[in-house]
Design a protein around this motif. Structure first.
Motif, PDB file in Angstrom:
ATOM      1  N   ARG A 157       0.831  -1.206   0.000  1.00 15.96           N
ATOM      2  CA  ARG A 157       0.000   0.000   0.000  1.00 15.96           C
ATOM      3  C   ARG A 157       0.866   1.257   0.000  1.00 15.96           C
ATOM      4  O   ARG A 157       0.558   2.252  -0.661  1.00 15.96           O
ATOM      5  CB  ARG A 157      -0.924   0.022   1.213  1.00 15.96           C
ATOM      6  CG  ARG A 157      -1.872   1.230   1.207  1.00 15.96           C
ATOM      7  CD  ARG A 157      -2.572   1.402   2.509  1.00 15.96           C
ATOM      8  NE  ARG A 157      -1.574   1.844   3.485  1.00 15.96           N
ATOM      9  CZ  ARG A 157      -1.836   2.090   4.749  1.00 15.96           C
ATOM     10  NH1 ARG A 157      -3.031   1.921   5.215  1.00 15.96           N
ATOM     11  NH2 ARG A 157      -0.889   2.485   5.556  1.00 15.96           N
ATOM     12  N   SER A 205      -0.595   8.449  -2.641  1.00 15.97           N
ATOM     13  CA  SER A 205      -1.931   8.750  -2.125  1.00 15.97           C
ATOM     14  C   SER A 205      -2.066  10.243  -1.876  1.00 15.97           C
ATOM     15  O   SER A 205      -1.119  10.885  -1.419  1.00 15.97           O
ATOM     16  CB  SER A 205      -2.163   8.019  -0.798  1.00 15.97           C
ATOM     17  OG  SER A 205      -2.018   6.640  -0.944  1.00 15.97           O
ATOM     18  N   SER A 222      -4.795   9.605   4.221  1.00 14.21           N
ATOM     19  CA  SER A 222      -4.247   9.401   2.880  1.00 14.21           C
ATOM     20  C   SER A 222      -4.847   8.163   2.224  1.00 14.21           C
ATOM     21  O   SER A 222      -4.660   7.959   1.028  1.00 14.21           O
ATOM     22  CB  SER A 222      -2.717   9.312   2.914  1.00 14.21           C
ATOM     23  OG  SER A 222      -2.297   8.249   3.719  1.00 14.21           O
ATOM     24  N   SER A 223      -5.566   7.355   2.982  1.00 13.45           N
ATOM     25  CA  SER A 223      -6.269   6.208   2.416  1.00 13.45           C
ATOM     26  C   SER A 223      -7.680   6.649   2.085  1.00 13.45           C
ATOM     27  O   SER A 223      -8.616   6.456   2.863  1.00 13.45           O
ATOM     28  CB  SER A 223      -6.283   5.035   3.402  1.00 13.45           C
ATOM     29  OG  SER A 223      -4.984   4.570   3.628  1.00 13.45           O
ATOM     30  N   LEU A 259     -10.463   7.957  -1.453  1.00 12.04           N
ATOM     31  CA  LEU A 259     -10.712   8.159  -2.873  1.00 12.04           C
ATOM     32  C   LEU A 259     -12.013   8.921  -3.035  1.00 12.04           C
ATOM     33  O   LEU A 259     -12.844   8.967  -2.130  1.00 12.04           O
ATOM     34  CB  LEU A 259     -10.745   6.836  -3.639  1.00 12.04           C
ATOM     35  CG  LEU A 259     -11.827   5.817  -3.292  1.00 12.04           C
ATOM     36  CD1 LEU A 259     -13.089   6.064  -4.088  1.00 12.04           C
ATOM     37  CD2 LEU A 259     -11.314   4.420  -3.595  1.00 12.04           C
ATOM     38  N   ILE A 313       1.399  14.564  -1.664  1.00 11.90           N
ATOM     39  CA  ILE A 313       1.052  13.150  -1.708  1.00 11.90           C
ATOM     40  C   ILE A 313       1.881  12.402  -0.664  1.00 11.90           C
ATOM     41  O   ILE A 313       2.900  12.910  -0.177  1.00 11.90           O
ATOM     42  CB  ILE A 313       1.234  12.513  -3.103  1.00 11.90           C
ATOM     43  CG1 ILE A 313       2.690  12.521  -3.523  1.00 11.90           C
ATOM     44  CG2 ILE A 313       0.371  13.202  -4.130  1.00 11.90           C
ATOM     45  CD1 ILE A 313       2.973  11.601  -4.687  1.00 11.90           C
ATOM     46  N   ARG A 324       3.796   8.742   0.039  1.00 13.28           N
ATOM     47  CA  ARG A 324       4.307   7.511  -0.569  1.00 13.28           C
ATOM     48  C   ARG A 324       5.447   6.981   0.277  1.00 13.28           C
ATOM     49  O   ARG A 324       6.366   7.723   0.607  1.00 13.28           O
ATOM     50  CB  ARG A 324       4.801   7.762  -1.994  1.00 13.28           C
ATOM     51  CG  ARG A 324       5.223   6.467  -2.687  1.00 13.28           C
ATOM     52  CD  ARG A 324       5.548   6.695  -4.165  1.00 13.28           C
ATOM     53  NE  ARG A 324       5.798   5.437  -4.815  1.00 13.28           N
ATOM     54  CZ  ARG A 324       6.991   4.816  -4.827  1.00 13.28           C
ATOM     55  NH1 ARG A 324       8.014   5.347  -4.222  1.00 13.28           N
ATOM     56  NH2 ARG A 324       7.142   3.658  -5.444  1.00 13.28           N
TER      57      ARG A 324
END
Length: 172
Positions: free
Chosen positions: A23, A28, A47-48, A50, A163, A165
């Motif tokens: 993940r 994200s 950040s998880s 959508l 973001i 990562r």
């Protein structure tokens, strides 16, 4: 005193679960979810998440069931979902509870009270949302929270997106 290049609170990569590492390799967005109820404000860096277009649009996020945000959001039934930019890394860390915020993270910047909760001044993109269900399904260690988008604020945006990562922030 020694300054390390690694995050002081993060497990070494070899000690993290493979699914978490998988993940972590997905870039994200860094969102800040905020809500208020009965004079209490709560927020959490998420950040998880959508966004699904539709009528209405939906924001889906994975939220810690023990967080102050979930307790406040469940009572308020509304939230502001803000997309953070490059200048907001310290704010993201403070609301992610990985950096100090003397007096609490809400004291770091100014806020505008909206019908959906507090919106951070200086953030160019945010949505006012309504909670779809106060009994969301559990997914792993978190709750899969669905918010219906009621209002979108899109101001001119010349700042880089933030973001997340592999445990780090990157400004694009």
């Amino acid at each position: 005193m020694t300054i390390h290049g690694d995050h002081p609170f993060m497990d070494a990569e070899s000690e993290r679960k493979p699914v978490r590492r998988f993940r972590g390799r997905l870039p994200s967005p860094v969102g800040l979810w905020t809500s208020s109820y009965g004079g209490t404000r709560a927020g959490l860096t998420v950040s998880s998440m959508l966004v699904a277009d539709g009528d209405p649009g939906i924001v889906v996020g994975l939220i810690d069931p023990d967080s102050d945000l979930w307790e406040t959001l469940r009572s308020a039934k509304t939230a502001v979902v803000s997309l953070l930019g490059g200048p907001h890394q310290q704010l993201a860390d403070a609301f992610g509870y990985v950096a100090p915020a003397p007096g609490g993270p809400f004291r770091m910047i100014d806020w505008t009270d909206t019908d959906w909760g507090p919106a951070p001044v200086g953030v160019t993109t945010w949505a006012g949302c309504r909670l779809v269900s106060d009994a969301p399904p559990e997914v792993g260690w978190s709750l899969q929270v669905h918010l219906e988008i009621a209002h979108v604020e899109l101001l001119p945006d010349d700042q880089p997106a933030l973001i997340h990562r592999r445990g780090r922030y990157i400004a694009l």
